[in-house]
Design a protein around this motif. Sequence first.
Motif, short mmCIF file in Angstrom:
data_model
loop_
_atom_site.label_atom_id
_atom_site.label_comp_id
_atom_site.label_asym_id
_atom_site.label_seq_id
_atom_site.Cartn_x
_atom_site.Cartn_y
_atom_site.Cartn_z
N LEU A 167 0.73 -1.24 -0.12
CA LEU A 167 -0.06 0.14 0.16
C LEU A 167 0.86 1.39 0.18
O LEU A 167 1.62 1.27 0.92
CB LEU A 167 -0.93 -0.07 1.28
CG LEU A 167 -1.99 1.01 1.33
CD1 LEU A 167 -3.07 0.44 1.90
CD2 LEU A 167 -1.72 2.30 1.94
N THR A 188 -0.36 -0.37 -4.72
CA THR A 188 -1.30 0.76 -5.06
C THR A 188 -0.75 2.07 -4.68
O THR A 188 0.55 2.01 -3.73
CB THR A 188 -2.44 0.59 -4.03
OG1 THR A 188 -2.03 0.67 -2.60
CG2 THR A 188 -3.36 -0.59 -4.23
N ARG A 212 -2.45 -0.67 -8.91
CA ARG A 212 -3.88 0.10 -9.03
C ARG A 212 -3.59 1.23 -8.52
O ARG A 212 -2.91 1.56 -7.58
CB ARG A 212 -4.79 -0.78 -8.28
CG ARG A 212 -4.87 -2.32 -8.66
CD ARG A 212 -5.86 -2.84 -7.87
NE ARG A 212 -5.78 -4.11 -8.06
CZ ARG A 212 -6.67 -5.30 -7.36
NH1 ARG A 212 -7.76 -4.62 -6.54
NH2 ARG A 212 -6.53 -6.51 -7.62
N ARG A 213 -4.23 2.49 -8.94
CA ARG A 213 -4.22 3.70 -8.62
C ARG A 213 -5.28 4.25 -7.73
O ARG A 213 -6.55 3.84 -7.82
CB ARG A 213 -4.31 4.65 -9.70
CG ARG A 213 -4.07 6.05 -8.91
CD ARG A 213 -4.05 7.06 -10.30
NE ARG A 213 -3.77 8.34 -10.00
CZ ARG A 213 -3.77 9.57 -10.90
NH1 ARG A 213 -4.23 9.25 -12.09
NH2 ARG A 213 -3.41 10.62 -10.39
N PRO A 219 -8.86 1.27 -3.77
CA PRO A 219 -8.53 0.36 -4.95
C PRO A 219 -8.54 -1.16 -4.79
O PRO A 219 -8.78 -1.91 -5.71
CB PRO A 219 -6.82 0.51 -5.26
CG PRO A 219 -6.51 1.97 -4.61
CD PRO A 219 -7.32 1.80 -3.28
#
Length: 502
Positions: A167, A188, A212-213, A219
């Motif tokens: 994260l 992310t 992932r954004r 996300p």
Amino acid sequence: MADGRRAQPCADLGVVERLAAALRSAGFTTTGIEDHLGAEVGAALTGGVSWPAVAVVGDDSPLSTLIAVLLLGHARPVDRLAAALPGVEVAELVEQGIVELVDDQVIPLLDVRPYADDAGEYYVFADQDSGRRSGALAEDHVLGIGGASISLARAVIRRPFPRALDLGTGCGVQALHLGAHCSDVVGTDTNERALCLAAATARASGQSWDLRRGSLFEPIAGETFDLIVSNPPFVVSGGDQDYIYRDSGMPADALCARLIAELPDHLNPGGMATVLANWVVTDRDDWPARPREWLAGTGLDAWVVQRELADPISYVSLWLADAGESPERSAARGRKWLDYFERAGIVAIGMGVLTLRRPFDPTAGPRFQIVEEITGAGEEVTGDEALAFFDRQDFLADHSDEELLDLRLATAPVILDEQSMLGESGWQTIGSVIRRPGGPGAALVVDEVSRALVAGCRGQVPLADLVALLAAHHGVDADALARAAMPVVREAIARGILFAAV
């Protein structure tokens, strides 16, 4: 902020892959660079001191050229870089935002460096730090390998996990480590530039991650993991977001508080998490108050270690220096920052690492939540020590005092430190501490009786028999001595000084 957000780099991962292959062929690896520079100069460069390397890379050799451009941030003629990277066109590197051309000189835009651990050799793509470029950092600056990322990597438990989440992945340093022992890695970040550079890091290093954004757990809503690691934008401030890598846009430590609060919903039973964090301190005598507040109601088992407690001026100065801003801009920003701390009643900022676990039976509540300060050099939290700490806490939770008395305990390799004071009758011992070398906080204050008890634990007889022998020697009741000794015994087990013999 400096020049705002820029065009995204490394869009063509095919170029990145060919670049990595060319770098390996040229010997641009951790061992190749050390051999080229020499051990001392290589170690200095790794530690952030670049001037010794400058003189070494003044020749026209391909490896010197690559070190000068990609690590030191120096300009070199186009033909020299082209010769160092057969199979890769300089024009391609320009198109991918890795370098730029000024006349016949190549100017580096990114920091591209080899990075190795016990599992393999990688390439990390990041922005150049403030020491390698002029002017302030861009708002969307992406940090490379630094002290915080290395500390987090060392603190993560390295055992096989099916699914892991990084994260706030940044340039992907933590994801690289996760890829060596986790089957599925998700990364992310809120910063699109960071995700582009993380994708380059993954491709150049032969790994594949699901990137992932989005902010925090948005996300991966509804998903769970077996391991979560995070080096979030934890800097404590008034809520401005001047630099994405450090500023969350939330005041004080609200981002870390929210991260910890939402964490349990994304951990599988038995899942682990390791998080770097900063927290506000409004009373130096009660610095653990804020981490304990975060943990309350989470149901998580926890070991929180404060590594440093910074005063406001030192804390603000650290982050102002990191940004490379002008003295005037730094002074104005620093004054505003300190004014916020004063209004909020923040007298210090704690910095440390949280190792967390969701219990296998979440309905039973946490087995332990320990918050402590361990600041000694060489006592940094490591993954192996964190896992052992959790195992020891589980052992203590599973055994009553009566059950411990029935066990044969043994002593780990330890050192006895004594403090003595010179008196009328010679040296008199005024304090004794038993230490397990290499263990974070692995120290136990002992008196004459507890020191003898620890020394007697050789794994040969039950603890109760040792207590009885000591009680007889000192002429005291064995049951009373056992009750007095058990807190010391439990602390010794918790610190890895005593353990159950097989």
